[in-house]
Design an enzyme around this catalytic site. Structure first.
Site, PDB file in Angstrom:
ATOM      1  N   ILE A 186       0.885  -1.160   0.000  1.00 29.63           N
ATOM      2  CA  ILE A 186       0.000   0.000   0.000  1.00 29.63           C
ATOM      3  C   ILE A 186       0.923   1.211   0.000  1.00 29.63           C
ATOM      4  CG2 ILE A 186      -1.813   1.258   1.224  1.00 29.63           C
ATOM      5  CD1 ILE A 186      -2.558  -1.580   0.224  1.00 29.63           C
ATOM      6  N   HIS A 187       0.857   2.008  -1.038  1.00 31.33           N
ATOM      7  CA  HIS A 187       1.731   3.180  -1.191  1.00 31.33           C
ATOM      8  C   HIS A 187       0.846   4.415  -1.233  1.00 31.33           C
ATOM      9  CE1 HIS A 187       4.672   5.943  -2.888  1.00 31.33           C
ATOM     10  NE2 HIS A 187       5.603   5.054  -2.578  1.00 31.33           N
ATOM     11  N   ILE A 188       1.043   5.323  -0.282  1.00 34.74           N
ATOM     12  CA  ILE A 188       0.171   6.486  -0.140  1.00 34.74           C
ATOM     13  C   ILE A 188       0.833   7.707  -0.763  1.00 34.74           C
ATOM     14  CG2 ILE A 188      -1.148   7.893   1.469  1.00 34.74           C
ATOM     15  CD1 ILE A 188      -0.720   5.481   3.482  1.00 34.74           C
TER      16      ILE A 188
END
Length: 154
Positions: free
Chosen positions: A80-82
């Site tokens: 998960i890359h924000i």
């Protein structure tokens, strides 16, 4: 001996955040758009709460809080890359709610993001879900609006 003939199990995949679906080729970063980090999808968020997109275990929490690694029950490795280039913000706009080794599912809040701070820093706030050890493409998904927890694949 006959592992190659076994059908690979696939994870149930859920929208991690409310927002607008973005196919990876449309993401404004060539590393993600060219799928160098794996298959997946993006969501242009309309809420600050980011949840787990699969059932599994938290394996990595980046020191800068902009990314979290998960391992699914069938072995999928999910990142998960924000945001884009948010590593440069040194974790400032992110509050992590999980710990490494913790079991998670689509109802588990991973991170709360202050997207106003992300935008003020000139960074894009797209939330990416990437299957780093292989997976099917989400590019043909024909939805635009997603609610957190919406099933995307089973």
């Amino acid at each position: 001996m006959f592992e190659i003939f076994k059908k690979k199990k696939t994870e149930a995949v859920f929208a991690p955040v409310d927002g607008h679906f973005v196919a990876l080729p449309e993401v404004a970063d060539p590393v993600f758009a060219q799928k160098m980090m794996g298959e997946g999808f993006g969501i242009q968020p309309t809420s600050a709460e980011i949840y787990a997109p699969i059932q599994g275990t938290v394996t990595t929490i980046f020191q800068t809080k902009h990314a979290i690694g998960l391992t699914g029950r069938s072995g999928s490795e999910v990142l998960i890359h924000i945001g884009l280039d948010t590593v440069e913000l040194n974790g400032e706009p992110f509050e992590v709610h999980v710990k490494e080794g913790q079991s998670v599912d689509e109802a588990t809040l991973l991170v709360t993001a202050d997207f106003e701070k992300v935008r003020a820093a000139g960074k894009a706030e797209v939330v990416l879900t990437l299957f780093t050890n292989g997976g099917e493409s989400f590019d043909s998904l024909r939805t635009t609006e997603l609610k957190q927890g919406d099933p995307l694949k089973k």
